[in-house]
Design an enzyme around this catalytic site. Structure first.
Site, PDB file in Angstrom:
ATOM      1  N   LYS A  80      29.299  26.251  11.210  1.00 49.91           N
ATOM      2  CA  LYS A  80      29.164  27.115  10.032  1.00 49.91           C
ATOM      3  C   LYS A  80      29.775  28.513  10.211  1.00 49.91           C
ATOM      4  O   LYS A  80      30.286  29.084   9.264  1.00 49.91           O
ATOM      5  CB  LYS A  80      27.692  27.263   9.635  1.00 49.91           C
ATOM      6  CG  LYS A  80      27.103  26.015   9.010  1.00 49.91           C
ATOM      7  CD  LYS A  80      25.700  26.278   8.511  1.00 49.91           C
ATOM      8  CE  LYS A  80      25.094  25.036   7.911  1.00 49.91           C
ATOM      9  NZ  LYS A  80      23.852  25.290   7.187  1.00 49.91           N
ATOM     10  N   ASP A 116      23.431  27.582   0.871  1.00 52.37           N
ATOM     11  CA  ASP A 116      22.067  27.351   1.397  1.00 52.37           C
ATOM     12  C   ASP A 116      21.045  28.296   0.763  1.00 52.37           C
ATOM     13  O   ASP A 116      20.012  27.847   0.259  1.00 52.37           O
ATOM     14  CB  ASP A 116      22.044  27.538   2.919  1.00 52.37           C
ATOM     15  CG  ASP A 116      22.707  26.384   3.662  1.00 52.37           C
ATOM     16  OD1 ASP A 116      22.680  25.249   3.142  1.00 52.37           O
ATOM     17  OD2 ASP A 116      23.243  26.620   4.764  1.00 52.37           O
ATOM     18  N   GLY A 141      10.055  34.256  10.252  1.00 49.94           N
ATOM     19  CA  GLY A 141      11.230  33.974  11.079  1.00 49.94           C
ATOM     20  C   GLY A 141      12.335  34.959  10.771  1.00 49.94           C
ATOM     21  O   GLY A 141      12.373  35.553   9.683  1.00 49.94           O
ATOM     22  N   ALA A 142      13.224  35.130  11.762  1.00 48.24           N
ATOM     23  CA  ALA A 142      14.311  36.100  11.576  1.00 48.24           C
ATOM     24  C   ALA A 142      15.620  35.587  12.172  1.00 48.24           C
ATOM     25  O   ALA A 142      16.438  36.348  12.677  1.00 48.24           O
ATOM     26  CB  ALA A 142      13.922  37.438  12.200  1.00 48.24           C
ATOM     27  N   GLY A 143      15.830  34.278  12.111  1.00 52.06           N
ATOM     28  CA  GLY A 143      17.080  33.684  12.580  1.00 52.06           C
ATOM     29  C   GLY A 143      18.097  33.631  11.458  1.00 52.06           C
ATOM     30  O   GLY A 143      17.966  34.312  10.432  1.00 52.06           O
ATOM     31  N   GLY A 258      10.990  21.535   1.822  1.00 53.63           N
ATOM     32  CA  GLY A 258      12.392  21.852   2.093  1.00 53.63           C
ATOM     33  C   GLY A 258      13.384  20.882   1.482  1.00 53.63           C
ATOM     34  O   GLY A 258      14.586  21.147   1.471  1.00 53.63           O
TER      35      GLY A 258
HETATM   36  P1  ATR Z   1      17.999  29.531  12.789  1.00 53.85           P
HETATM   37  O1  ATR Z   1      19.343  30.180  12.915  1.00 53.85           O
HETATM   38  O2  ATR Z   1      18.054  28.059  12.568  1.00 53.85           O
HETATM   39  O3  ATR Z   1      17.109  30.218  11.815  1.00 53.85           O
HETATM   40  P2  ATR Z   1      17.140  30.784  15.295  1.00 53.85           P
HETATM   41  O4  ATR Z   1      18.142  31.842  15.149  1.00 53.85           O
HETATM   42  O5  ATR Z   1      17.025  30.104  16.609  1.00 53.85           O
HETATM   43  O6  ATR Z   1      17.343  29.598  14.241  1.00 53.85           O
HETATM   44  O7  ATR Z   1      15.707  31.379  14.856  1.00 53.85           O
HETATM   45  C1  ATR Z   1      14.538  30.692  15.080  1.00 53.85           C
HETATM   46  C2  ATR Z   1      13.376  31.438  14.463  1.00 53.85           C
HETATM   47  O8  ATR Z   1      12.166  30.715  14.780  1.00 53.85           O
HETATM   48  C3  ATR Z   1      13.179  32.832  15.031  1.00 53.85           C
HETATM   49  O9  ATR Z   1      12.619  33.655  14.031  1.00 53.85           O
HETATM   50  C4  ATR Z   1      12.165  32.593  16.158  1.00 53.85           C
HETATM   51  O10 ATR Z   1      11.385  33.708  16.512  1.00 53.85           O
HETATM   52  P3  ATR Z   1      11.919  34.743  17.651  1.00 53.85           P
HETATM   53  O11 ATR Z   1      12.983  35.576  17.006  1.00 53.85           O
HETATM   54  O12 ATR Z   1      10.716  35.519  18.023  1.00 53.85           O
HETATM   55  O13 ATR Z   1      12.460  33.884  18.766  1.00 53.85           O
HETATM   56  C5  ATR Z   1      11.290  31.568  15.500  1.00 53.85           C
HETATM   57  N1  ATR Z   1      10.538  30.796  16.502  1.00 53.85           N
HETATM   58  C6  ATR Z   1      11.015  29.816  17.292  1.00 53.85           C
HETATM   59  N2  ATR Z   1      10.022  29.351  18.091  1.00 53.85           N
HETATM   60  C7  ATR Z   1       8.898  30.060  17.783  1.00 53.85           C
HETATM   61  C8  ATR Z   1       7.545  30.051  18.235  1.00 53.85           C
HETATM   62  N3  ATR Z   1       7.135  29.192  19.177  1.00 53.85           N
HETATM   63  N4  ATR Z   1       6.677  30.914  17.666  1.00 53.85           N
HETATM   64  C9  ATR Z   1       7.071  31.782  16.698  1.00 53.85           C
HETATM   65  N5  ATR Z   1       8.332  31.837  16.228  1.00 53.85           N
HETATM   66  C10 ATR Z   1       9.237  30.993  16.757  1.00 53.85           C
END
Ligand code: ATR
Length: 295
Positions: A80, A116, A141-143, A258
Site C-alpha cells: 500500500k 479504506d 489504536g494509533a497505527g 468490520g
Molecule cells: P496497523 O497499521 O494495521 O493499524 P500497527 O501500526 O501495527 O497496525 O498498529 C497496531 C495498533 O494496535 C497500535 O495502536 C498498537 O498500540 P501501540 O502503538 O501501543 O503498539 C495496538 N496494539 C497492538 N497490540 C496491542 C496490545 N496488546 N494492547 C494494546 N494495543 C495494542
C-alpha cells in the site's frame, strides 16, 4: 445445441474491463468474489481477479498494468505504501495517508486512491444511521488504520475525535498531523481503559488487531468501560463478531462490524472504475456466503 454450462461462460474480449487485487499473501482475499458478484449484478463487461505479487516484483506488476491496459487494481498488504512511487497521480486523501489501496487506469494515467477510510465512514453512517456532526468518537489504536480512519472521520465533520493508544506518543503524533482539519485530541489507553470518561463517548472504534482471528479472546477495551448508550464498532471482520462486539451487545450497546468497511472500500473502488453505483447488498451477501462456506 449449446448446453446449459457453456451458456454461463462469460464472454471476455479485448473490450472487457479487467480489475485485480495484488498482495502478498493474496490467496484468501474475498475481493474477487465480491467484485465479480457486483460486476455481474450491474451488467458490466468486466472481470476481477487476484495476483500474488512479491515486494520485489511490484514495479513490474504496475508496468504490466500499463502495458495490458488493466482498468483497475486494489492494492493490499504489503504494497500500500510502496506502490505510490510507481503511479502518476495520487489523490489528496491517499497522499495525506501515505497509502494507496485502489488504482484507476485512466487512459494510461495511473491514479492512486485510498478508499479504506471513506469506505469505513460510509459504512458507519449507512449502517448505524448516526449523524457524524453530533458524534463524539473514541478511536482505539494509533497505527496506519487509525490514521486513515481519523482523517476520514475529521473530513466527514465528526464533532469530536479522541485517539486512545497504549503508547500515547503515537496518538499524539496523529493529533499533531491532523489537528488543523478538526477537533481531535489524544489520550492514553491504560490496561484497556481509555483515559476519557465513558459518558462523554458516543462511538468507540477498535482499529487494533486485538480480537482478530486467531487471537479471538483478546479485546483492546475492557468490558467494564462499555455502556448501553454507545455504538461499538470494530474494523475486524474475521470473526464477524469480535469479543469486543459481543461484550458491547451484552451491555445493551449497538454494534457495527468490520464487514461494512471491507464492503464499502470495495464499493467506492467499484464506482471509480465503472462509474456505476455499487450494489452494496450484493457485495455484502457474496462475502458473507464465502465466509460461511469456509466454516
Ligand atoms: P496497523 O497499521 O494495521 O493499524 P500497527 O501500526 O501495527 O497496525 O498498529 C497496531 C495498533 O494496535 C497500535 O495502536 C498498537 O498500540 P501501540 O502503538 O501501543 O503498539 C495496538 N496494539 C497492538 N497490540 C496491542 C496490545 N496488546 N494492547 C494494546 N494495543 C495494542
Amino acid at each position: 445445441m449449446p448446453d446449459k454450462q457453456s451458456s454461463k461462460v462469460p464472454v471476455l474480449t479485448s473490450e472487457t474491463a479487467v480489475m485485480a487485487v495484488i498482495g502478498d499473501p493474496i490467496r484468501h482475499s474475498k475481493s474477487p468474489l465480491m467484485h465479480n458478484a457486483a460486476l455481474a449484478a450491474s451488467e458490466c463487461d468486466g472481470v476481477y481477479t487476484a495476483f500474488h505479487v512479491l515486494p520485489e516484483q511490484l514495479g513490474e506488476a504496475i508496468a504490466g498494468m500499463r502495458a495490458l491496459g488493466i482498468r483497475g487494481m486494489n492494492v493490499t498488504i504489503p504494497h500500500k505504501e510502496n506502490v505510490i512511487a510507481h503511479l502518476d497521480q495520487i489523490d489528496n486523501h491517499a497522499r495525506m495517508i501515505g497509502a494507496v489501496n485502489t488504482i484507476v487506469n485512466d487512459n494510461g494515467t495511473l491514479i492512486g486512491y485510498n478508499t479504506d477510510g471513506p469506505g469505513y465512514v460510509r459504512s458507519l453512517i449507512e449502517e448505524t444511521g448516526i449523524d457524524l456532526e453530533e458524534a463524539r468518537v473514541l478511536l482505539i489504536g494509533a497505527g496506519g488504520a487509525a490514521r486513515g480512519l481519523a482523517y476520514a472521520l475529521l473530513h466527514g465533520g465528526v464533532k469530536q475525535l479522541v485517539i486512545a493508544n497504549r503508547t500515547a506518543d503515537r496518538a499524539e503524533r496523529i493529533v499533531d498531523e491532523l489537528h488543523s482539519i478538526g477537533n481531535i485530541e489524544a489520550t492514553a489507553l491504560i490496561d484497556g481503559i481509555p483515559q476519557v470518561k465513558p459518558d462523554q463517548v458516543d462511538v468507540i472504534i477498535n482499529t487494533t488487531s486485538l480480537g482478530m482471528h486467531p487471537n479471538v479472546e483478546e479485546m483492546s477495551v475492557q468490558a467494564s468501560y462499555l455502556m448501553p448508550h454507545m455504538i461499538v464498532s470494530d474494523i475486524i471482520y474475521n470473526p464477524l463478531e469480535t469479543k469486543l462486539l459481543a461484550a458491547a451487545k451484552a451491555v445493551g450497546a449497538r454494534t457495527h462490524s468490520g464487514l461494512g468497511m471491507f464492503v464499502y472500500q470495495g464499493a467506492i473502488a467499484f464506482e471509480l472504475w465503472t462509474g456505476k453505483k455499487a450494489p452494496t447488498e450484493v457485495m455484502r451477501d457474496a462475502v458473507l456466503r464465502a465466509m460461511q462456506e469456509v466454516r
